[in-house]
Design a protein around this motif. Structure first.
Motif, PDB file in Angstrom:
ATOM      1  N   LEU A 114       0.832  -1.192   0.000  1.00  0.00           N
ATOM      2  CA  LEU A 114       0.000   0.000   0.000  1.00  0.00           C
ATOM      3  C   LEU A 114       0.871   1.248   0.000  1.00  0.00           C
ATOM      4  O   LEU A 114       1.956   1.263   0.587  1.00  0.00           O
ATOM      5  N   GLY A 115       0.405   2.260  -0.681  1.00  0.00           N
ATOM      6  CA  GLY A 115       1.126   3.520  -0.737  1.00  0.00           C
ATOM      7  C   GLY A 115       0.736   4.423   0.413  1.00  0.00           C
ATOM      8  O   GLY A 115      -0.446   4.732   0.600  1.00  0.00           O
ATOM      9  N   VAL A 116       1.716   4.837   1.201  1.00  0.00           N
ATOM     10  CA  VAL A 116       1.479   5.729   2.337  1.00  0.00           C
ATOM     11  C   VAL A 116       2.008   7.111   1.993  1.00  0.00           C
ATOM     12  O   VAL A 116       3.165   7.263   1.595  1.00  0.00           O
ATOM     13  N   ASP A 117       1.173   8.109   2.116  1.00  0.00           N
ATOM     14  CA  ASP A 117       1.528   9.504   1.838  1.00  0.00           C
ATOM     15  C   ASP A 117       1.218  10.305   3.096  1.00  0.00           C
ATOM     16  O   ASP A 117       0.053  10.506   3.448  1.00  0.00           O
ATOM     17  N   ALA A 118       2.266  10.756   3.782  1.00  0.00           N
ATOM     18  CA  ALA A 118       2.064  11.431   5.071  1.00  0.00           C
ATOM     19  C   ALA A 118       1.188  12.670   4.932  1.00  0.00           C
ATOM     20  O   ALA A 118       0.319  12.918   5.773  1.00  0.00           O
ATOM     21  N   ALA A 119       1.400  13.452   3.882  1.00  0.00           N
ATOM     22  CA  ALA A 119       0.627  14.684   3.709  1.00  0.00           C
ATOM     23  C   ALA A 119      -0.850  14.397   3.484  1.00  0.00           C
ATOM     24  O   ALA A 119      -1.723  15.163   3.901  1.00  0.00           O
ATOM     25  N   ARG A 120      -1.144  13.272   2.860  1.00  0.00           N
ATOM     26  CA  ARG A 120      -2.530  12.912   2.563  1.00  0.00           C
ATOM     27  C   ARG A 120      -3.189  12.125   3.692  1.00  0.00           C
ATOM     28  O   ARG A 120      -4.363  12.345   4.019  1.00  0.00           O
ATOM     29  N   ASP A 121      -2.437  11.186   4.277  1.00  0.00           N
ATOM     30  CA  ASP A 121      -3.025  10.197   5.180  1.00  0.00           C
ATOM     31  C   ASP A 121      -2.909  10.532   6.659  1.00  0.00           C
ATOM     32  O   ASP A 121      -3.621   9.943   7.478  1.00  0.00           O
ATOM     33  N   PHE A 122      -2.006  11.456   7.034  1.00  0.00           N
ATOM     34  CA  PHE A 122      -1.770  11.738   8.454  1.00  0.00           C
ATOM     35  C   PHE A 122      -1.942  13.238   8.702  1.00  0.00           C
ATOM     36  O   PHE A 122      -1.013  14.027   8.540  1.00  0.00           O
ATOM     37  N   ASP A 123      -3.166  13.606   9.117  1.00  0.00           N
ATOM     38  CA  ASP A 123      -3.481  15.022   9.282  1.00  0.00           C
ATOM     39  C   ASP A 123      -3.568  15.459  10.741  1.00  0.00           C
ATOM     40  O   ASP A 123      -3.870  16.608  11.019  1.00  0.00           O
ATOM     41  N   HIS A 124      -3.302  14.538  11.687  1.00  0.00           N
ATOM     42  CA  HIS A 124      -3.249  14.966  13.086  1.00  0.00           C
ATOM     43  C   HIS A 124      -2.358  14.007  13.879  1.00  0.00           C
ATOM     44  O   HIS A 124      -2.209  12.826  13.526  1.00  0.00           O
ATOM     45  N   ASN A 125      -1.775  14.517  14.948  1.00  0.00           N
ATOM     46  CA  ASN A 125      -0.778  13.776  15.720  1.00  0.00           C
ATOM     47  C   ASN A 125      -1.357  12.568  16.445  1.00  0.00           C
ATOM     48  O   ASN A 125      -0.617  11.658  16.839  1.00  0.00           O
ATOM     49  N   GLY A 126      -2.666  12.544  16.639  1.00  0.00           N
ATOM     50  CA  GLY A 126      -3.291  11.422  17.311  1.00  0.00           C
ATOM     51  C   GLY A 126      -3.179  10.116  16.544  1.00  0.00           C
ATOM     52  O   GLY A 126      -3.429   9.040  17.102  1.00  0.00           O
ATOM     53  N   LEU A 127      -2.773  10.196  15.272  1.00  0.00           N
ATOM     54  CA  LEU A 127      -2.614   8.988  14.463  1.00  0.00           C
ATOM     55  C   LEU A 127      -1.270   8.302  14.708  1.00  0.00           C
ATOM     56  O   LEU A 127      -1.043   7.198  14.208  1.00  0.00           O
ATOM     57  N   ALA A 128      -0.383   8.945  15.448  1.00  0.00           N
ATOM     58  CA  ALA A 128       0.923   8.340  15.721  1.00  0.00           C
ATOM     59  C   ALA A 128       0.795   7.250  16.774  1.00  0.00           C
ATOM     60  O   ALA A 128       0.054   7.385  17.748  1.00  0.00           O
ATOM     61  N   GLY A 129       1.529   6.161  16.551  1.00  0.00           N
ATOM     62  CA  GLY A 129       1.521   5.063  17.509  1.00  0.00           C
ATOM     63  C   GLY A 129       1.052   3.767  16.889  1.00  0.00           C
ATOM     64  O   GLY A 129       1.202   3.533  15.685  1.00  0.00           O
ATOM     65  N   ALA A 130       0.472   2.907  17.709  1.00  0.00           N
ATOM     66  CA  ALA A 130       0.082   1.572  17.261  1.00  0.00           C
ATOM     67  C   ALA A 130      -1.236   1.597  16.499  1.00  0.00           C
ATOM     68  O   ALA A 130      -2.212   2.207  16.942  1.00  0.00           O
ATOM     69  N   TRP A 131      -1.240   0.933  15.348  1.00  0.00           N
ATOM     70  CA  TRP A 131      -2.447   0.680  14.553  1.00  0.00           C
ATOM     71  C   TRP A 131      -2.742  -0.815  14.609  1.00  0.00           C
ATOM     72  O   TRP A 131      -1.849  -1.621  14.849  1.00  0.00           O
ATOM     73  N   LYS A 132      -3.969  -1.182  14.386  1.00  0.00           N
ATOM     74  CA  LYS A 132      -4.346  -2.592  14.275  1.00  0.00           C
ATOM     75  C   LYS A 132      -4.431  -2.969  12.798  1.00  0.00           C
ATOM     76  O   LYS A 132      -4.617  -2.110  11.941  1.00  0.00           O
ATOM     77  N   VAL A 133      -4.308  -4.253  12.537  1.00  0.00           N
ATOM     78  CA  VAL A 133      -4.406  -4.755  11.169  1.00  0.00           C
ATOM     79  C   VAL A 133      -5.600  -5.683  11.058  1.00  0.00           C
ATOM     80  O   VAL A 133      -5.703  -6.674  11.791  1.00  0.00           O
ATOM     81  N   LEU A 134      -6.539  -5.354  10.176  1.00  0.00           N
ATOM     82  CA  LEU A 134      -7.671  -6.222   9.880  1.00  0.00           C
ATOM     83  C   LEU A 134      -7.241  -7.232   8.823  1.00  0.00           C
ATOM     84  O   LEU A 134      -6.593  -6.876   7.840  1.00  0.00           O
ATOM     85  N   ALA A 135      -7.591  -8.487   9.036  1.00  0.00           N
ATOM     86  CA  ALA A 135      -7.353  -9.525   8.037  1.00  0.00           C
ATOM     87  C   ALA A 135      -8.674 -10.218   7.739  1.00  0.00           C
ATOM     88  O   ALA A 135      -9.474 -10.478   8.644  1.00  0.00           O
ATOM     89  N   GLY A 136      -8.934 -10.491   6.467  1.00  0.00           N
ATOM     90  CA  GLY A 136     -10.168 -11.150   6.078  1.00  0.00           C
ATOM     91  C   GLY A 136      -9.919 -12.204   5.025  1.00  0.00           C
ATOM     92  O   GLY A 136      -8.872 -12.208   4.367  1.00  0.00           O
ATOM     93  N   ALA A 137     -10.874 -13.091   4.883  1.00  0.00           N
ATOM     94  CA  ALA A 137     -10.745 -14.142   3.878  1.00  0.00           C
ATOM     95  C   ALA A 137     -12.114 -14.643   3.459  1.00  0.00           C
ATOM     96  O   ALA A 137     -13.088 -14.556   4.221  1.00  0.00           O
ATOM     97  N   GLN A 138     -12.189 -15.165   2.234  1.00  0.00           N
ATOM     98  CA  GLN A 138     -13.373 -15.823   1.718  1.00  0.00           C
ATOM     99  C   GLN A 138     -12.961 -17.242   1.342  1.00  0.00           C
ATOM    100  O   GLN A 138     -11.950 -17.443   0.656  1.00  0.00           O
TER     101      GLN A 138
END
Length: 261
Positions: A114-138
């Motif tokens: 996936l392409g990560v663009d800080a200027a586009r995807d991170f508009d506030h400091n609260g996004l810094a830190g741990a993220w969770k990862v969703l995984a799905g399957a069919q």
């Protein structure tokens, strides 16, 4: 980034092929295919994703999907917030790829970038830190499941630290004053701002050596300013080193040479 993206998935045959999950499946409850499991979910090779104000980078997610019926499709993406319905950060994904194990058709190894663009995807400091990862399957019977917390990813604010040692040159035994500043990306304001009350190591490398030794730890002051003193003993390089925090990446200054006479 509030809206939930259309999820990109990859359908499996003996060779690779990719397709989008039908819209009806995207809106379905996550109650079917309870026997699908996910393992080895790794983001960015297990390394932190450190972003400045305009950083652009490609981040890879790899994982293994297992289902007794066989995996027809699988997908994964990072998200941030109290839950996936109220996420304040989520990444729309391009199509990924999964490979069915020749020895075990119920198991698939998957990879997506996936392409990560800080200027586009991170508009506030609260996004810094741990993220969770969703995984799905069919699975091959068209039943599907999603696990909201199948893995984690760490997105951190980029930090910088500077150093200046003076006077230069200096007589042996005299006092050297070492100053600098610790700053980090402020996604709220789109600028780099001082990082106060952080421990920063002062290190020294003697001329002709490749090894730095820690002399002391300094705490950054107002505006991230750093200042300390040490005695001149030999020609060499001084630098400040910041180890980082759960929300901010590490930083190391380029060594500043002092000629001791």
């Amino acid at each position: 980034m509030r809206m939930r993206p259309a999820v990109a998935v990859t359908f499996l045959t003996a060779t690779l092929s990719a397709s989008m999950l039908p819209a009806t499946a995207q809106a379905a409850d996550r109650t079917a295919a309870d026997d699908t499991t996910f393992s080895n979910v790794v983001v960015n090779g297990g390394k932190d994703i450190v972003l400045g104000l305009t950083t652009r980078k490609t981040v890879t997610i790899t994982w293994t999907a297992h289902d007794p019926q066989g995996v027809a499709a699988s997908w994964a993406y990072p998200w941030h917030g109290p839950n996936t319905d109220d996420a304040d950060g989520v990444f729309p994904l391009p199509a990924g790829a999964c490979v069915v194990s020749p020895a075990d058709p119920t198991t698939s190894t998957c990879k997506v970038s996936l392409g990560v663009d800080a200027a586009r995807d991170f508009d506030h400091n609260g996004l810094a830190g741990a993220w969770k990862v969703l995984a799905g399957a069919q699975d091959t019977t068209d039943e599907w499941t999603e696990i909201d917390e199948a893995g984690t990813a760490n997105f951190k604010r980029y930090a910088e630290v500077t150093v200046n040692a003076s006077p230069e040159p200096v007589k042996k035994g005299r006092t050297i004053t070492v100053t600098g500043r610790l700053t980090r990306a402020n996604w709220d304001t789109g600028t780099y701002t001082g990082y106060q009350d952080r421990p920063v190591q002062l290190q020294f490398r003697k001329k002709g050596s490749s090894v730095y030794t820690t002399l002391k730890t300094v705490t950054s002051g107002v505006g991230g300013k750093l200042k300390t003193t040490t005695k001149a003993k030999a020609d060499g390089y001084f630098r400040f080193v910041f180890a980082g925090t759960p929300t901010t990446g590490p930083a190391t200054a380029t060594g500043d040479f002092v000629d001791v006479r």
